[in-house]
Design a protein around this motif. Structure first.
Motif, PDB file in Angstrom:
ATOM      1  N   MET A 143     130.994  62.455  60.446  1.00 20.89           N
ATOM      2  CA  MET A 143     129.618  62.909  60.625  1.00 20.89           C
ATOM      3  C   MET A 143     129.584  64.162  61.481  1.00 20.89           C
ATOM      4  O   MET A 143     130.423  64.391  62.344  1.00 20.89           O
ATOM      5  N   GLN A 144     128.542  64.931  61.242  1.00 22.17           N
ATOM      6  CA  GLN A 144     128.404  66.193  61.955  1.00 22.17           C
ATOM      7  C   GLN A 144     128.255  65.983  63.462  1.00 22.17           C
ATOM      8  O   GLN A 144     128.790  66.740  64.245  1.00 22.17           O
ATOM      9  N   TYR A 145     127.561  64.918  63.857  1.00 23.25           N
ATOM     10  CA  TYR A 145     127.303  64.793  65.296  1.00 23.25           C
ATOM     11  C   TYR A 145     128.563  64.518  66.092  1.00 23.25           C
ATOM     12  O   TYR A 145     128.593  64.749  67.296  1.00 23.25           O
TER      13      TYR A 145
ATOM     14  N   GLN B 191     131.348  66.161  65.507  1.00 29.22           N
ATOM     15  CA  GLN B 191     131.773  67.535  65.776  1.00 29.22           C
ATOM     16  C   GLN B 191     130.901  68.156  66.868  1.00 29.22           C
ATOM     17  O   GLN B 191     131.397  68.873  67.723  1.00 29.22           O
ATOM     18  N   THR B 192     129.599  67.870  66.823  1.00 33.54           N
ATOM     19  CA  THR B 192     128.713  68.379  67.867  1.00 33.54           C
ATOM     20  C   THR B 192     129.205  67.931  69.238  1.00 33.54           C
ATOM     21  O   THR B 192     129.288  68.722  70.165  1.00 33.54           O
TER      22      THR B 192
END
Lengths: 382, 347, 327, 364
Positions: free
Chosen positions: C223-225, C227-228
């Motif tokens: 998921m992108q978060y 990476q965030t």
């Protein structure tokens, strides 16, 4: 192609189209290609294939018939096998040793003693007990020893019956229960799941409640309760009836899982643009279900089915182990393991749990196979 | 209640179209309200026109398109279609069976080139589906028609036995177009046909659509959110906001002299591909209204910088302010709104 | 939130009513239940005494009533805590079960906790060490854990304990403590007997759950978060445990409803081998003897437990995952 | 390890660059083959400017950004090249040049890169829907970043979080700080992401398609906000996008990427009014331009972007290029060369220079 009918822009695109053969491969072929790369799953498939061959030819492969009793060899241990001949040299010919029974003065039980000095050659393609493979009756066995002695590679049970033969024959039941059960599961699950997902509304609501109620029972106790309601084997209710009803019971619970997953799939296909495109083209509901939805769901159904087989095999084994499933004289792995329910017995005769090996290998085989199929079907897995 | 009187040369006349979705709640799935996805849309489509339908996500433009092809059932209103054989028919009130022959003249191109092609079918089966379903052709003849269609959209007929996964997004979109053309339709609903494509591929597909329009005498309803694409391909345009049409005019007029404050904000928001023109956007306070619970009066009034008392009280009707220029705003006559800034850029 | 809980509880009650109908059908299914057997026995005996008994029995179980009356009799009694009579043990079902259900709960809940703790740790480890040797080893164990029937594992462990370790296993206590009063030594003896059941009962559940956890976490790690979180400069440990694991737990809570019955199912069979004083052996025995009131009461008890477990899982999920709308 | 060198004048020319990327190669070793995402990217990111990276999907623009953050995950790996970060701290008018770090040398999970992430280089992602963790409040996630890099109390961090949320013009910042991401609209979430990125005043902000998923009016507002913040704070921004309109509106300098390489780099005005690389020219001709008033047929680029597994000999664009010179373009890879008479305008094309870097697409 005729270049002149195509504007330069359109021709330019055509020139860059893929030229590899991958495009000719259907989804099934792609799945197979991905599956083939998975060594573990391939291994599982090969092992299962071997297992099925072995249980089909159980009568030929085992030295004795599974139901031949030998009161002289009650709880007899497995016969040791050696390749060292009487001359003390290692050869290709296998031998076993003679066994004698000695009365144990302390326990007043018959103990078996192996006479390491008397080698008995094991012969191949010998005539012995008659057996049946499907409808074909025969008495040729892969191996055996000269009568009146008998070869017990996995020992004998409480009636002196050959455990090896019993395990192989038991496999015929245990390894097919899952398959027959899964066929029923696929039928019930696909029909009900597709209907539920496609039509929605009241049909869907009713189906969901039914599934919820069935899933509100823990599986084995529910199976056990249903199996307990089956009549005992009698003239009107043969072993075959019982076998089929057991598979019905196993799939009665299992279809719910498939139906739920299929419902979700069908609902997502309903949203998919290819369904909309078919509707716009004027396709009928039947065409949408059978041309568009089911072929797409098919790989998914197979995966769910493959992953459900282990549960069914384990279910049958547990039920028969408890005495609620397959009952004597029919044998299955669970029914055979029932003999080892008393720990004190098994501790003395540990070969009684050998049928468990069949269960473990088969279930393991189906598990890795199903897992590999799932990875192969899901294009997003790497 | 249609903005224009039915006349010759008209292909589609949509009047006061409403598509509402029930919101169900609770144990007995009681209907507690409606999402007014499309809430009274009226427009007409002339033969050979390309009408753009624009608006931001959730404004109901896709729902409008899907209702016209009867993928969704309208809640109210009429959709009269001038069928070449059956004459004027109301698409909204027809049964699925009655609709079948009419459907052949109204086809659709979808946004997602991946989900719109069934991955289990070959290119041939995909493109041939409308022909098979309507018993138009079979066997060798079917093969020939499909090959012809593939050529028309710039694909090799040899690829007929391939599966969609072998093609790129742009090529898949061509297949979708070939399928839509199969029955030789009069009207094609293009639902964001290029928004999933890369910029250089967009141009290929847009050009193809333009070529096909002149070759086959097609009429497009072009649904999109990219205003530069819509400006390029359409000659008339409609702007939607929360299920309603706010403005409808010839494309150039709408871009350069908008009459609705929402259109003005929309136009000002387009990033212009010219670094020498940098304008500040018009800020729209708050969020887009909830179509399940829209505000009173004009749905746009809470965000409108020109709003007066009347805007909160009375719902404006779509009226023709200049010939062919329809707008739904109480203050349209009094406002002088800015359109897109004309840029030159390179070339 | 309260509204949400009430609505969910409402659903659960409806489900339970249907569950009760199924339970009743199961009682009615067998052709020769203990009740029939008893009635026949009494009839052949004859005499006033048995006629009274027959009448009393017929009255209590509504033998001659129409089905719905029969069901209602059973159901209303059941709800009031009168679960029927065990003909096999000549005792009240409630009494019989209450003596054993405590042990069932003790074993299943302990195994549940143990298997959840192990599953989450192992699942996180193998997901974060994908395609390494330990991950492959864990995968192998998971597959084996899934493939060995619980009772077989119990047998093997007992043979091993008895033959190799020379331990006396099976049951809850060694023979010398069986009738002794509670003491420290008895408690230690109990602990010595607990490990095999807990391992065996938890094994397949752990194998399955840790696989689910691994899969969930792998999904979340994409998921992108995540990476965030890394892009902020958070240490990997915190990225995993705070940002990824927390979200991977949501689907795991949903399967809580499934892991619990799996464990109870296993326990029912395993306790026969291990000779545990839980309700499992009682249940199986009752089924074998067609002592249906006893059997169905236990089955119903499990179903209630399960429905309540699912209800709890729903509520926990709503509390864990802020995205769930309470409508 | 930090050398403090107080410099009172403007920084030297080297130090004017926040980040220099040299010959960066990032490959993805997948089961299907090696995807060469970056094949020698060179980029100079000047201080206080907005650098746009533009290109079609698969050109490597996002991988470049992730490489700079060392967030390329396995099976991806930086195989070659340098990413040099000039650690500059500005207080008022004084610059403090700290040391220069080569980011490619750092352990991707180590302490040093983590002290760079968020504090020196911050990043905003494309999907506002998924780039915030759904399980924690917006405030929690911003406070987490602040506490990580700044020595302040929790209360102080929360106050700062509210302040920064106000700064990104989120209405009612005091309430938003306790909201979960799913309670906010896409535009609000992207504002919150920007707030989080700015919370530690990084010297470089990388924005990877921050407005692609947003509606056009929301996009315009976010772009406006970023422009305003950039002007106020003198921030350096790397803006990644495929939308040429956004590039024109946002950027000072533009790098055009194609198949893992920068093919043209120029000031934004040159890109739009004097593009030199055939790809840039073709790209500009293929997009519909709003406001041009005259309707012209679009000129699409022929062919499709080759997939990254393909091995292409010579200039990666040659088979789609209308100016392709057989025997030259399909043999050698042109080198980046400065256009004479232009400031900061470089092109990688044999039409402009004979310089080349290798005989084929492979790393020498």
């Amino acid at each position: 192609m005729t270049e002149e009918t195509i504007t330069p822009v359109r021709a330019a695109v055509a020139a860059a189209e893929p030229t590899s053969d991958v495009g000719e491969l259907s989804q099934w072929q792609l799945i197979w290609l991905r599956f083939r790369r998975n060594k573990l799953a391939m291994g599982g498939m090969v092992i299962l294939a071997i297992m099925y061959l072995v249980v089909i030819f159980a009568g030929f492969l085992s030295p004795n018939a599974h139901d031949t009793q030998n009161l002289d060899y009650i709880y007899g241990p497995p016969d040791p096998i050696t390749f060292v001949g009487p001359d003390g040299k290692l050869g290709l010919r296998p031998y076993t040793f003679a066994t004698t029974t000695v009365l144990n003065q302390a326990t007043f039980k018959w103990d078996f003693e192996i006479d390491r000095n008397t080698r008995i050659p094991i012969q191949f393609f010998v005539r012995g007990d008659t057996y049946k493979i499907l409808w074909w009756q025969n008495d040729l066995h892969l191996m055996g020893i000269a009568p009146p002695d008998r070869l017990y590679v996995w020992g004998a049970d409480s009636l002196g019956r050959d455990m090896f033969a019993r395990t192989l024959v038991g496999g015929q039941v245990s390894m097919t229960v899952g398959l027959v059960g899964i066929a029923l599961t696929i039928f019930l699950g696909s029909v009900l799941g597709t209907m539920s997902g496609f039509y929605g509304g009241a049909i869907d609501d009713a189906m969901q409640r039914v599934i919820e109620v069935i899933q509100s029972f823990p599986t084995i106790p529910l199976w056990a309760a249903l199996a307990a309601a089956l009549p005992n084997v009698s003239e009107n209710f043969t072993m075959l009836h019982r076998y089929f009803l057991i598979t019905v019971i196993l799939s009665l619970v299992n279809w719910t899982g498939l139906a739920r997953q299929l419902r979700a799939k069908v609902m997502s296909y309903r949203q998919a643009d290819f369904t909309s495109a078919a509707l716009v083209a004027g396709a009928s509901n039947a065409r949408i279900i059978f041309v568009h939805m089911l072929p797409n769901a098919a790989s998914h159904i197979i995966v769910v089915a493959a992953l459900a087989i282990p549960g069914m095999i384990l279910g049958e084994t547990s039920l028969s182990f408890l005495g609620l499933g397959i009952q004597p004289p029919m044998v299955s792995w669970g029914a055979l393991l029932r003999d080892s329910q008393q720990v004190s017995t098994v501790v003395q005769h540990p070969w009684l749990i050998l049928p468990g090996i069949g269960v473990v290998i088969t279930v393991l085989g189906f598990s890795v196979l199903g897992d590999g199929l799932r990875d192969a079907v899901d294009p997003y897995s790497i | 209640m249609s903005p224009e009187q039915p006349q010759d040369g008209l292909l589609l006349e949509v009047a006061d179209l409403k598509t509402h979705f029930p919101i169900r709640k609770g144990l007995f799935r009681k209907v507690v309200g409606h999402v007014r996805a499309v809430d009274g849309v009226s427009f007409t489509l002339r033969k050979g026109d390309t009408l753009g339908l624009v608006g931001e996500s959730g404004c109901g433009k896709t729902t409008t398109g899907r209702t016209i092809v009867r993928l969704l059932d309208p809640t109210a209103g009429t959709m009269r279609f001038n069928d070449p054989t059956a004459g004027w028919v109301d698409l909204g009130s027809m049964t699925r069976k009655e609709l079948a022959p009419i459907r052949q003249n109204i086809q659709m191109i979808f946004q997602d080139p991946f989900s719109s092609l069934n991955p289990r079918l070959t290119v041939k089966s995909i493109v041939a589906e409308p022909l098979i379903v309507n018993h138009v052709a079979r066997g060798e003849e079917l093969n020939d028609i499909v090959a012809g269609l593939l050529k028309v959209v710039g694909m090799r007929p040899e690829y007929m036995s391939r599966y969609p996964h072998a093609f790129s997004g742009g090529q898949r979109q061509r297949l979708g177009i070939a399928r839509a053309l199969a029955l030789n339709p009069k009207l094609i609903i293009c639902d964001e046909p290029v928004s999933a494509l890369d910029v250089s591929i967009q141009a290929q597909v847009l050009n193809l659509l333009e070529d096909l329009q002149s070759d086959f005498d097609l009429t497009y309803l072009f649904i999109a959110h990219d205003l530069s694409v819509v400006e390029h391909i359409t000659n008339r345009m409609a702007v939607m906001y929360v299920g309603k049409l706010v403005e409808l005019a010839a494309t150039e007029e709408l871009y350069y002299s908008p009459l609705h404050p929402y259109t003005e904000a929309l136009m000002a928001a387009v990033p212009i591909a010219d670094p020498r023109i940098r304008e500040r956007p018009i800020r729209l306070p708050g969020e887009v209204a909830n179509p399940a619970n829209p505000p009173s009066g004009c749905y746009f009034h809470p965000r409108c910088r020109y709003a007066k008392d009347v805007c909160a009280k009375e719902e404006p009707i779509l009226r023709e302010l200049a010939p062919g220029h329809w707008v739904s705003c109480h203050l349209a006559e009094q406002l002088t709104l800015r359109g897109v800034v004309s840029g030159s850029g390179q070339s | 939130m309260l509204n949400y809980i009430i609505r969910r509880a409402g659903y659960a009650l409806v489900t339970l009513l249907f569950v009760a109908i199924v339970g009743f059908l199961i009682i009615e299914l067998p052709p020769g239940s203990y009740l029939d057997f008893r009635l026949r026995e009494l009839r052949t005996l004859g005499g006033d005494y048995s006629v009274d008994m027959i009448k009393a029995l017929e009255q209590r179980y509504g033998v001659n009533d129409p089905v719905h009356v029969k069901f209602w009799k059973w159901f209303s009694n059941f709800v009031q805590g009168d679960f029927g009579w065990s003909f096999q043990y000549e005792r009240d079902v409630g009494e019989l079960l209450s003596a054993r259900i405590g042990y069932t709960l003790m074993f299943t809940l302990t195994s549940l906790v143990v298997s959840w703790v192990i599953s989450i740790t192992v699942g996180v480890y193998s997901a974060t060490h994908r395609y390494t040797l330990p991950d492959y080893a864990i995968t192998l164990f998971q597959f084996i854990g899934l493939s060995v029937p619980g009772f077989l594992l119990a047998l093997v462990l007992m043979i091993f304990a008895q033959r190799t370790l020379g331990m006396e296993v099976g049951g809850l206590f060694s023979s010398r403590f069986r009738d002794a009063a509670w003491s420290w030594a008895k408690f230690v003896d109990l602990l010595g007997h607990l490990w095999i059941p807990i391992i065996v009962i938890g094994a397949s559940g752990t194998a399955w759950l840790s696989r689910v956890m691994r899969g969930n976490l792998l999904d979340v790690l994409n998921m992108q978060y995540v990476q965030t979180a890394r892009s902020k400069g958070l240490p990997e440990r915190k990225v995993i445990w705070k940002h990824a694991v927390r979200n991977a737990l949501h689907p795991l809570v949903m399967v809580f409803g499934m892991s619990f019955p799996a464990i109870i199912s296993g326990e029912t069979v395993i306790s026969i081998v291990l000779n545990l004083p839980t309700a499992g052996p009682l249940f199986i025995n009752a089924l074998l003897q067609q002592d249906m009131y006893l059997a169905v009461t236990f089955l119903m008890f499990l179903a209630v437990l399960l429905v309540v477990g699912n209800l709890v899982a729903d509520i926990v999920l709503a509390w864990l995952d802020p995205r769930i709308q309470f409508e | 390890m930090v050398q403090q060198q107080p410099v009172h004048a403007a920084p030297t020319s080297e130090a004017e660059l926040v980040l220099r990327i040299r010959d960066l190669h990032t490959y993805f070793y997948t089961v299907v083959g090696v995807a060469k995402a970056l094949n020698g990217v060179n980029l100079d990111i000047p201080y206080g400017k907005v650098l746009g990276i533009v290109g079609e999907s698969g050109c490597g623009k996002s991988v470049t950004a992730l490489s700079a953050m060392r967030l390329v995950l396995p099976p991806g790996r930086i195989v070659k090249g340098e990413i040099l970060l000039n650690r500059i701290r500005r207080e008022g008018d004084t610059y403090t040049v700290l040391d220069e770090v080569n980011i490619t040398d750092l352990d991707p999970r180590g302490h040093e890169i983590r002290s760079i992430r968020g504090r020196e280089i911050a990043m905003i992602f494309q999907e506002p829907m998924t780039s915030l963790n759904p399980s924690y409040t917006v405030g929690n996630q911003i406070v987490e970043a602040i506490l990580l890099h700044q020595d302040v109390s929790k209360e102080e961090a929360r106050d700062r979080a509210i302040n920064i949320l106000r700064r990104v013009e989120l209405p009612n910042a005091e309430a938003v700080v306790d909201r979960y991401p799913h309670e906010l609209s896409g535009g609000m979430r992207q504002r919150a992401m920007i707030a989080m990125a700015l919370s530690c005043t990084p010297s470089l902000l990388i924005a990877d398609e921050p407005t692609t998923a947003l509606d056009v009016t929301t996009e315009a507002e976010i772009l406006d906000l970023m422009r305003e913040l950039q002007a106020q704070m003198g921030m350096t921004i790397v803006f990644i996008t495929h939308n040429l309109g956004v590039v024109a509106q946002m950027c000072d300098q533009v790098a055009v990427m194609y198949l893992g390489r920068v093919v043209e780099s120029a000031p934004v005005d040159d890109i739009f009014y004097d593009p030199q690389h055939p790809y840039t020219q073709a790209l500009l001709r293929s997009i519909p331009r709003i406001g041009s008033r005259t309707k012209k047929r679009l000129e699409p680029i022929r062919g499709v972007v080759p997939d990254p597994y393909a091995d292409i000999r010579g200039c990666p664009f040659h088979d789609r290029c209308s100016a392709c010179m057989p025997g030259i373009c399909d043999v050698r890879v042109p080198a980046m060369s400065v256009l004479p008479g232009k400031v900061g305008h470089e092109v990688r094309c044999f039409l402009h220079s004979d310089a080349y870097e290798g005989d084929d697409g492979h790393v020498a």
